[in-house]
Design an enzyme around this catalytic site. Structure first.
Site, PDB file in Angstrom:
ATOM      1  N   GLY A  15       0.823  -1.218   0.000  1.00 44.29           N
ATOM      2  CA  GLY A  15       0.000   0.000   0.000  1.00 44.29           C
ATOM      3  C   GLY A  15       0.850   1.258   0.000  1.00 44.29           C
ATOM      4  O   GLY A  15       0.633   2.173   0.789  1.00 44.29           O
ATOM      5  N   ASN A  93       1.330  -2.559   5.473  1.00 46.77           N
ATOM      6  CA  ASN A  93       0.622  -1.285   5.660  1.00 46.77           C
ATOM      7  C   ASN A  93      -0.727  -1.250   4.946  1.00 46.77           C
ATOM      8  O   ASN A  93      -1.648  -0.577   5.416  1.00 46.77           O
ATOM      9  CB  ASN A  93       1.514  -0.145   5.142  1.00 46.77           C
ATOM     10  CG  ASN A  93       0.734   1.140   4.941  1.00 46.77           C
ATOM     11  OD1 ASN A  93       0.435   1.854   5.904  1.00 46.77           O
ATOM     12  ND2 ASN A  93       0.351   1.435   3.699  1.00 46.77           N
ATOM     13  N   TYR A 158     -13.245  -3.836  10.890  1.00 43.37           N
ATOM     14  CA  TYR A 158     -11.910  -3.209  10.915  1.00 43.37           C
ATOM     15  C   TYR A 158     -11.246  -3.416  12.278  1.00 43.37           C
ATOM     16  O   TYR A 158     -10.066  -3.764  12.370  1.00 43.37           O
ATOM     17  CB  TYR A 158     -12.093  -1.723  10.607  1.00 43.37           C
ATOM     18  CG  TYR A 158     -10.831  -0.911  10.466  1.00 43.37           C
ATOM     19  CD1 TYR A 158     -10.082  -0.930   9.283  1.00 43.37           C
ATOM     20  CD2 TYR A 158     -10.402  -0.078  11.499  1.00 43.37           C
ATOM     21  CE1 TYR A 158      -8.937  -0.154   9.154  1.00 43.37           C
ATOM     22  CE2 TYR A 158      -9.262   0.709  11.376  1.00 43.37           C
ATOM     23  CZ  TYR A 158      -8.536   0.669  10.200  1.00 43.37           C
ATOM     24  OH  TYR A 158      -7.404   1.449  10.066  1.00 43.37           O
ATOM     25  N   ALA A 160     -11.827  -5.784  14.467  1.00 42.76           N
ATOM     26  CA  ALA A 160     -11.476  -7.199  14.643  1.00 42.76           C
ATOM     27  C   ALA A 160     -10.182  -7.523  13.897  1.00 42.76           C
ATOM     28  O   ALA A 160      -9.289  -8.206  14.427  1.00 42.76           O
ATOM     29  CB  ALA A 160     -12.617  -8.089  14.138  1.00 42.76           C
TER      30      ALA A 160
HETATM   31  P1  NAP Z   1      -5.074   5.056   2.242  1.00 46.22           P
HETATM   32  O1  NAP Z   1      -4.617   6.466   2.109  1.00 46.22           O
HETATM   33  O2  NAP Z   1      -6.503   4.721   1.966  1.00 46.22           O
HETATM   34  O3  NAP Z   1      -4.117   4.132   1.316  1.00 46.22           O
HETATM   35  C1  NAP Z   1      -4.365   2.765   1.273  1.00 46.22           C
HETATM   36  C2  NAP Z   1      -3.233   2.043   0.572  1.00 46.22           C
HETATM   37  O4  NAP Z   1      -3.561   0.646   0.567  1.00 46.22           O
HETATM   38  C3  NAP Z   1      -3.077   2.456  -0.869  1.00 46.22           C
HETATM   39  O5  NAP Z   1      -1.722   2.348  -1.247  1.00 46.22           O
HETATM   40  C4  NAP Z   1      -3.918   1.432  -1.609  1.00 46.22           C
HETATM   41  O6  NAP Z   1      -3.493   1.183  -2.952  1.00 46.22           O
HETATM   42  C5  NAP Z   1      -3.671   0.191  -0.781  1.00 46.22           C
HETATM   43  N1  NAP Z   1      -4.774  -0.748  -0.912  1.00 46.22           N
HETATM   44  C6  NAP Z   1      -6.115  -0.495  -0.922  1.00 46.22           C
HETATM   45  N2  NAP Z   1      -6.811  -1.625  -1.145  1.00 46.22           N
HETATM   46  C7  NAP Z   1      -5.890  -2.606  -1.290  1.00 46.22           C
HETATM   47  C8  NAP Z   1      -5.961  -3.993  -1.584  1.00 46.22           C
HETATM   48  N3  NAP Z   1      -7.127  -4.606  -1.785  1.00 46.22           N
HETATM   49  N4  NAP Z   1      -4.811  -4.687  -1.692  1.00 46.22           N
HETATM   50  C9  NAP Z   1      -3.610  -4.098  -1.505  1.00 46.22           C
HETATM   51  N5  NAP Z   1      -3.467  -2.796  -1.251  1.00 46.22           N
HETATM   52  C10 NAP Z   1      -4.591  -2.059  -1.150  1.00 46.22           C
HETATM   53  O7  NAP Z   1      -4.790   4.493   3.696  1.00 46.22           O
HETATM   54  P2  NAP Z   1      -3.893   5.089   4.895  1.00 46.22           P
HETATM   55  O8  NAP Z   1      -4.731   6.025   5.674  1.00 46.22           O
HETATM   56  O9  NAP Z   1      -2.574   5.510   4.370  1.00 46.22           O
HETATM   57  O10 NAP Z   1      -3.742   3.776   5.809  1.00 46.22           O
HETATM   58  C11 NAP Z   1      -2.574   2.956   5.761  1.00 46.22           C
HETATM   59  C12 NAP Z   1      -2.657   1.959   6.892  1.00 46.22           C
HETATM   60  O11 NAP Z   1      -2.768   2.658   8.132  1.00 46.22           O
HETATM   61  C13 NAP Z   1      -3.890   1.053   6.827  1.00 46.22           C
HETATM   62  O12 NAP Z   1      -3.563  -0.238   7.277  1.00 46.22           O
HETATM   63  C14 NAP Z   1      -4.849   1.701   7.794  1.00 46.22           C
HETATM   64  O13 NAP Z   1      -5.784   0.781   8.316  1.00 46.22           O
HETATM   65  C15 NAP Z   1      -3.896   2.204   8.855  1.00 46.22           C
HETATM   66  N6  NAP Z   1      -4.432   3.281   9.668  1.00 46.22           N
HETATM   67  C16 NAP Z   1      -4.731   4.497   9.128  1.00 46.22           C
HETATM   68  C17 NAP Z   1      -5.234   5.500   9.942  1.00 46.22           C
HETATM   69  C18 NAP Z   1      -5.578   6.876   9.433  1.00 46.22           C
HETATM   70  O14 NAP Z   1      -6.048   7.693  10.235  1.00 46.22           O
HETATM   71  N7  NAP Z   1      -5.367   7.183   8.160  1.00 46.22           N
HETATM   72  C19 NAP Z   1      -5.433   5.252  11.292  1.00 46.22           C
HETATM   73  C20 NAP Z   1      -5.118   4.006  11.806  1.00 46.22           C
HETATM   74  C21 NAP Z   1      -4.608   3.026  10.986  1.00 46.22           C
HETATM   75  P3  NAP Z   1      -4.213   1.927  -4.216  1.00 46.22           P
HETATM   76  O15 NAP Z   1      -3.680   3.340  -4.239  1.00 46.22           O
HETATM   77  O16 NAP Z   1      -3.776   1.147  -5.391  1.00 46.22           O
HETATM   78  O17 NAP Z   1      -5.689   1.890  -3.967  1.00 46.22           O
END
Ligand code: NAP
Length: 251
Positions: A15, A93, A158, A160
């Site tokens: 990701g 990630n 999420y 879980a």
């Molecule tokens: P994001 O901006 O939505 O980016 C998601 C990333 O995951 C993108 O690179 C996307 O690729 C990839 N992705 C989406 N669906 C996928 C799939 N089916 N298979 C493989 N890759 C996939 O998310 P983020 O906020 O940076 O979050 C990153 C991590 O941090 C996640 O695990 C999230 O749960 C965790 N997190 C985030 C927050 C927050 O506040 N943002 C808080 C707690 C935890 P594409 O660009 O190709 O779609």
């Protein structure tokens, strides 16, 4: 980020096309690593590769759809083939949300979130652990969430998956510690990315009111924690979950 040296370490970040993963990949590249980052599309993978080359003159963009569980481990084989060795540092990630109240949640939304956010993490870890065991060194860093620690209405699937990541990481840490491999989690709070931009002004105000440090987190805050856990400075830390949430969990 100053201070960490990952020269020629092979790092796989899932990701890596947007948000937190993109900044993690960029920081590893700046610290000298050979970074392999994944996106769900060919275009996304191409952009990752171009960006990494602009930063470090090296790096790979790969396609990974973590919902296609049977082919998930294939990305580790691709890294091994193209880089000449398996990842020495794995950052799980990639993550998705399919939010709704539990009583309305479709089985498909449950299954997708568990598959992408938990089962794929296990598959990728398994594919990396075997070569790490042979080398008697390795780092696995899993991105969980404050939601996996304290829960959140509308995010049963999420929560879980993210709580599952923490239990998985602690258990794997116990299994592979004697081989020099550490397994840790980073638990972000509220970070400004595409995942959180739908929140609106009222939602944003709620979070700001409740975050002791009075600011929304940035992807770089998470990248800092990940690089620390991957570094030699963290060599005696395993099975841990590092909260990066501006104090939200103690509020
Ligand atoms: P994001 O901006 O939505 O980016 C998601 C990333 O995951 C993108 O690179 C996307 O690729 C990839 N992705 C989406 N669906 C996928 C799939 N089916 N298979 C493989 N890759 C996939 O998310 P983020 O906020 O940076 O979050 C990153 C991590 O941090 C996640 O695990 C999230 O749960 C965790 N997190 C985030 C927050 C927050 O506040 N943002 C808080 C707690 C935890 P594409 O660009 O190709 O779609």
């Amino acid at each position: 980020m100053a201070g960490f040296d990952f020269t020629d370490k092979i790092v796989l970040v899932t990701g890596a096309s947007r948000g937190i993963g993109k900044v993690i990949a960029e920081e590893f590249a700046r610290a000298g690593a050979l970074v392999c980052g994944t996106a769900t599309s060919e275009n996304g993978a191409k952009s990752i590769e171009e960006n990494l080359h602009a930063i470090a003159g090296k790096g790979l963009g790969l396609v990974l759809n973590a919902l296609e569980l049977d082919s998930v481990a294939g990305v580790v084989a691709q890294v091994t083939e193209k880089c000449g060795a398996a990842p020495e540092i794995l950052v799980n990630n990639a993550g998705i949300t399919r939010d709704t109240l539990f009583m309305r949640m479709k089985d498909a939304d449950w299954d997708a979130v568990i598959a992408c956010n938990l089962t794929a993490v296990a598959r990728l870890s398994k594919a990396c652990v075997s070569p790490m065991m042979k080398k008697r060194t390795g780092r696995i860093i899993n991105i969980t969430s404050i939601v996996g620690e304290i829960g959140n209405a509308g995010q049963c699937n999420y929560a879980a998956a993210k709580a599952g990541i923490i239990g998985f990481s602690r258990s794997l840490a116990k299994e592979v510690g004697s081989r020099g491999i550490t397994v840790n989690c980073v638990a972000p709070g509220f970070i400004e990315t595409d995942m959180t931009k739908e929140l609106g002004e009222a939602g944003l105000k709620y979070w700001l009111d409740n975050i002791p440090l009075k600011r929304i987190g940035q992807a770089s805050d998470i990248a800092n924690a990940v690089l620390f856990l991957a570094s030699d400075s963290a060599s005696y830390i395993t099975g841990a979950t590092l909260d990066v949430n501006g104090g939200l969990r103690c509020a």
